[in-house]
Design a protein around this motif. Structure first.
Motif, PDB file in Angstrom:
ATOM      1  N   ARG A   1       0.829  -1.214   0.000  1.00  0.00           N
ATOM      2  CA  ARG A   1       0.000   0.000   0.000  1.00  0.00           C
ATOM      3  C   ARG A   1       0.866   1.267   0.000  1.00  0.00           C
ATOM      4  O   ARG A   1       0.482   2.302   0.527  1.00  0.00           O
ATOM      5  CB  ARG A   1      -0.955   0.040   1.204  1.00  0.00           C
ATOM      6  CG  ARG A   1      -1.701  -1.237   1.454  1.00  0.00           C
ATOM      7  CD  ARG A   1      -2.779  -1.532   0.452  1.00  0.00           C
ATOM      8  NE  ARG A   1      -3.893  -0.620   0.475  1.00  0.00           N
ATOM      9  CZ  ARG A   1      -4.708  -0.433  -0.583  1.00  0.00           C
ATOM     10  NH1 ARG A   1      -4.490  -1.066  -1.703  1.00  0.00           N
ATOM     11  NH2 ARG A   1      -5.719   0.399  -0.482  1.00  0.00           N
TER      12      ARG A   1
ATOM     13  N   GLN B   1      -6.738   0.336 -10.897  1.00  0.00           N
ATOM     14  CA  GLN B   1      -6.812   1.696 -10.359  1.00  0.00           C
ATOM     15  C   GLN B   1      -6.483   1.647  -8.870  1.00  0.00           C
ATOM     16  O   GLN B   1      -7.236   1.064  -8.088  1.00  0.00           O
ATOM     17  CB  GLN B   1      -8.219   2.263 -10.598  1.00  0.00           C
ATOM     18  CG  GLN B   1      -8.390   3.708 -10.205  1.00  0.00           C
ATOM     19  CD  GLN B   1      -7.519   4.653 -11.034  1.00  0.00           C
ATOM     20  OE1 GLN B   1      -7.667   4.721 -12.239  1.00  0.00           O
ATOM     21  NE2 GLN B   1      -6.605   5.368 -10.365  1.00  0.00           N
ATOM     22  N   HIS B   2      -5.334   2.221  -8.487  1.00  0.00           N
ATOM     23  CA  HIS B   2      -4.960   2.265  -7.075  1.00  0.00           C
ATOM     24  C   HIS B   2      -5.646   3.462  -6.426  1.00  0.00           C
ATOM     25  O   HIS B   2      -5.957   4.436  -7.111  1.00  0.00           O
ATOM     26  CB  HIS B   2      -3.434   2.426  -6.936  1.00  0.00           C
ATOM     27  CG  HIS B   2      -2.666   1.277  -7.517  1.00  0.00           C
ATOM     28  ND1 HIS B   2      -2.748  -0.002  -7.024  1.00  0.00           N
ATOM     29  CD2 HIS B   2      -1.797   1.208  -8.555  1.00  0.00           C
ATOM     30  CE1 HIS B   2      -1.948  -0.801  -7.723  1.00  0.00           C
ATOM     31  NE2 HIS B   2      -1.367  -0.095  -8.673  1.00  0.00           N
ATOM     32  N   PRO B   3      -5.881   3.509  -5.137  1.00  0.00           N
ATOM     33  CA  PRO B   3      -5.529   2.462  -4.180  1.00  0.00           C
ATOM     34  C   PRO B   3      -6.626   1.413  -3.992  1.00  0.00           C
ATOM     35  O   PRO B   3      -6.401   0.426  -3.326  1.00  0.00           O
ATOM     36  CB  PRO B   3      -5.333   3.256  -2.881  1.00  0.00           C
ATOM     37  CG  PRO B   3      -6.262   4.420  -3.018  1.00  0.00           C
ATOM     38  CD  PRO B   3      -6.343   4.744  -4.491  1.00  0.00           C
ATOM     39  N   ASP B   4      -7.811   1.616  -4.636  1.00  0.00           N
ATOM     40  CA  ASP B   4      -8.893   0.678  -4.317  1.00  0.00           C
ATOM     41  C   ASP B   4      -8.842  -0.602  -5.157  1.00  0.00           C
ATOM     42  O   ASP B   4      -9.679  -1.485  -5.007  1.00  0.00           O
ATOM     43  CB  ASP B   4     -10.275   1.357  -4.404  1.00  0.00           C
ATOM     44  CG  ASP B   4     -10.438   2.093  -5.722  1.00  0.00           C
ATOM     45  OD1 ASP B   4      -9.540   1.955  -6.556  1.00  0.00           O
ATOM     46  OD2 ASP B   4     -11.455   2.797  -5.907  1.00  0.00           O
ATOM     47  N   ARG B   5      -7.863  -0.671  -6.077  1.00  0.00           N
ATOM     48  CA  ARG B   5      -7.590  -1.895  -6.849  1.00  0.00           C
ATOM     49  C   ARG B   5      -8.706  -2.299  -7.807  1.00  0.00           C
ATOM     50  O   ARG B   5      -8.863  -3.478  -8.109  1.00  0.00           O
ATOM     51  CB  ARG B   5      -7.292  -3.080  -5.916  1.00  0.00           C
ATOM     52  CG  ARG B   5      -6.020  -2.883  -5.132  1.00  0.00           C
ATOM     53  CD  ARG B   5      -5.641  -4.142  -4.421  1.00  0.00           C
ATOM     54  NE  ARG B   5      -4.395  -3.951  -3.692  1.00  0.00           N
ATOM     55  CZ  ARG B   5      -4.091  -4.534  -2.566  1.00  0.00           C
ATOM     56  NH1 ARG B   5      -4.923  -5.383  -2.009  1.00  0.00           N
ATOM     57  NH2 ARG B   5      -2.939  -4.302  -1.981  1.00  0.00           N
ATOM     58  N   THR B   6      -9.495  -1.342  -8.260  1.00  0.00           N
ATOM     59  CA  THR B   6     -10.515  -1.732  -9.252  1.00  0.00           C
ATOM     60  C   THR B   6      -9.817  -2.057 -10.574  1.00  0.00           C
ATOM     61  O   THR B   6      -8.875  -1.393 -10.975  1.00  0.00           O
ATOM     62  CB  THR B   6     -11.541  -0.603  -9.499  1.00  0.00           C
ATOM     63  OG1 THR B   6     -10.840   0.637  -9.470  1.00  0.00           O
ATOM     64  CG2 THR B   6     -12.632  -0.589  -8.480  1.00  0.00           C
TER      65      THR B   6
END
Ligand SMILES: Cc1cc2nc3c(=O)[nH]c(=O)nc-3n(C[C@H](O)[C@H](O)[C@H](O)COP(=O)(O)OP(=O)(O)OC[C@H]3O[C@@H](n4cnc5c(N)ncnc54)[C@H](O)[C@@H]3O)c2cc1C
Ligand code: SF4
Length: 571
Positions: free
Chosen positions: A60, A268-273
């Motif tokens: 992270r 797509q960071h940070p939510d990892r989609t």
């Protein structure tokens, strides 16, 4: 699925130039960029900020520095918007006219482009980057002592002074290179801290100031004096309608099912989609490591990629040494006093030595190189002097170093232990001057994948020993000339490892697929509309600092892409 004319992966020298040129030519451009944007004032300066400033999504951490340890060499690149330009030392030097061939393990090979091909592109890039030479004769810039000391040592060693635009390839010379730094507003006298007048308001919509000589170029310029790519090419791309998505890390690509372009998958960071987009043209500009990695991982879906993929890695001959505890000449009382070089005052690099190669007409077997007066950030002086500080600061420094170590040691011994040794030895002081050498190494490193699909690098310094000997000899002579102790290689000698900030190759240009992954216009052989535009396309070392050549090549590739697209439209 969203669709674009062009998707550009990465926003360093290759990606920024390509995206602005294509957007200005009217194309619908999306830039996918794994790191964050850094407006003026946002580069971390606190110990805690430094410690978290690494690119390590698994933990992270979405910071600026991507530091990797391979088996015999470590690499440092940047993850932020603007790529390496955020942390580079601003030096812009054209590749030497006679250095456009590469000696890969005894097999000389001409590059498919020449200096003459690149001249108009060098001119264009220098204009856009608003290059200026360090105003060494104007106060207060004339107070930067390391420039004068390095120049005087170079002169004593037979390097004659010249200017960047009057280099004689046959001679040993010293000069002030162009820097992508604003020292003066156009037509005005250079003044530190003056508001910069921009022709186009920058994409951050923030004010910038002229260079304040703080020596922090390699950790991000907080006043915006450095003309990093976000202030020029990327701003132009955005103004021309390009969309930039930050913290968007590309993980895979494949030909589109309808055979009209490519499908690109990114996280797509940070939510990892996970997202996919479609692109008619795909430009990989993720840097030497990034683009090689993406193509190696896509080999199974991109049939018939060149067997040269991953081959020809070069560290551009990088070698860091240091002159320590410099002293003046003996005075009338027979004494030698400490010589204060204050290497943290002034831009990180201000001047360079250039040594000719046998290709320039030097003796047979002599390898060409550059040697530059490096510096270090003033705000890190406490780190460099940590041995003399009491408990608290030592703990803070240790904390930062432990984080660096954690970043690196997942693959064995690393840069961090060397830094620790360096710091605890209290070796760096006001009389110290780091020296950065680089030149024509042998580009025979091989990038590959391990079983988990992670990037590997098989590299050895041995084939380039001749170059390193020459750089070491001159570095030692410079150190002796300023009455300093010579530290052969602060990183290598303590660590027995090399570090490069100039990784090149892996997707080299070549006229045929047997010779290279891309052609002389950056088009991937056998895969229409797939392009590579970054340091990975170099068929060998650039010699001097490579960014200007990477950008000039990308500008040339963009010309051809625009021509190809217009031709198709007319058909
Ligand atoms: C400390 C330091 C000092 C330097 N000083 C100089 C100097 O003075 N002069 C000089 O010429 N050079 C210098 N360099 C080298 C210079 O920074 C690089 O040569 C240059 O940035 C390479 O340009 P590039 O376009 O190939 O790649 P980069 O500038 O590295 O750009 C690649 C971009 O792609 C992004 N990316 C990678 N993978 C992905 C992915 N999967 N998805 C999305 N985005 C991705 C990266 O985050 C990066 O932004 C220095 C480097 C360092 C580290
Ligand atoms: S010396 Fe300081 S102000 Fe000048 S370009 Fe470098 S970081 Fe910016």
């Amino acid at each position: 699925m969203e669709a674009f004319d062009v998707v550009v992966v990465g926003s360093g020298f290759g990606g920024a130039v390509t995206s602005s040129r294509l957007a200005e030519a009217g194309m619908d451009v999306l830039v996918l960029k794994r790191g964050a944007a850094y407006p003026p004032g946002s580069f971390p300066r606190t110990p805690h900020g430094f410690a978290g400033n690494f690119w390590d999504p698994a933990r992270r951490n979405f910071g600026l520095f991507d530091v990797r340890a391979f088996s015999h060499i470590d690499t440092v690149v940047s993850a932020g918007l603007g790529g390496g330009s955020l942390i580079y030392a601003d030096v812009l030097i054209r590749k030497d006219e006679h250095w456009f061939d590469t000696d890969a393990a005894g097999r000389p090979r001409r590059w498919p482009v020449t200096r003459a091909d690149l001249e108009p592109h060098y001119d264009a890039v220098e204009r856009t980057l608003e290059a200026q030479v360090f105003p060494v004769d104007v106060a207060p810039y004339s107070t930067v002592r390391k420039t004068a000391a390095f120049r005087s040592a170079a002169s004593a060693l037979g390097y004659e002074a010249t200017t960047w635009d009057r280099i004689d390839p046959k001679r040993k010379q010293w000069f002030l290179p162009q820097l992508a730094v604003t020292f003066a507003n156009e037509g005005r006298r250079p003044v530190p801290g003056e508001r910069i007048e921009e022709a186009i308001r920058n994409l951050h919509d923030r004010d910038r100031q002229t260079c304040r000589l703080c020596g922090e170029c390699d950790i991000g310029c907080n006043v915006g004096a450095k003309n990093s790519l976000d202030y020029n090419y990327l701003t132009r791309a955005v103004r021309a309608g390009a969309e930039i998505r930050t913290l968007a890390e590309v993980k895979g690509l494949e030909p589109a099912p309808d055979d009209k372009g490519y499908v690109v998958r990114y996280v797509q960071h940070p939510d990892r989609t996970q997202t996919i987009v479609k692109s008619r043209h795909l430009v990989l500009a993720a840097g030497t490591l990034g683009s090689s990695h993406l193509l190696l991982r896509s080999r199974h879906v991109l049939k018939g990629l060149s067997p040269m993929l991953g081959r020809g890695f070069s560290g551009n001959g990088d070698l860091l040494t240091a002159a320590l505890c410099a002293r003046t000449n003996t005075d009338d009382h027979g004494e030698r006093r400490p010589l204060d070089l204050d290497a943290s005052h002034g831009p990180v690099i201000t001047s360079t030595i250039r040594s000719p190669d046998e290709r320039d007409g030097a003796e047979r077997g002599v390898t060409g190189f550059y040697l530059q007066d490096a510096g270090y950030p003033a705000t890190l002086s406490w780190l460099l002097q940590v041995g003399s500080f009491p408990g608290t600061l030592r703990h803070v420094a240790t904390f930062v170093l432990q984080r660096l170590r954690a970043q690196l040691t997942r693959r064995g011994p690393s840069l961090a232990s060397s830094l620790e040794a360096l710091l605890s030895d209290d070796t760096l002081s006001e009389g110290s001057l780091p020296l950065l050498g680089m030149g024509l190494d042998t580009p025979d490193g091989v990038l590959g994948l391990d079983r988990r699909g992670e990037l590997t690098l098989d590299w050895s310094k041995k084939p380039s020993d001749g170059l390193y000997r020459e750089v070491l000899g001159t570095s030692r002579a410079v150190a002796e000339n300023i009455g300093a102790r010579f530290l052969e290689d602060p990183l290598t000698s303590m660590l027995r490892r090399f570090v490069t900030v100039h990784p090149l190759g892996g997707c080299a240009m070549g006229v045929t697929p047997d010779e290279g992954v891309v052609d002389e216009w950056g088009r991937v052989h056998g895969h229409p509309h797939l392009h590579v535009a970054d340091g990975s396309v170099m068929p060998g070392p650039v010699g001097p600092n490579p960014s200007l050549t990477i950008a000039a090549l990308a500008n040339r590739f963009a010309d051809r892409m625009i021509d190809d697209m217009e031709e198709r439209c007319h058909r």
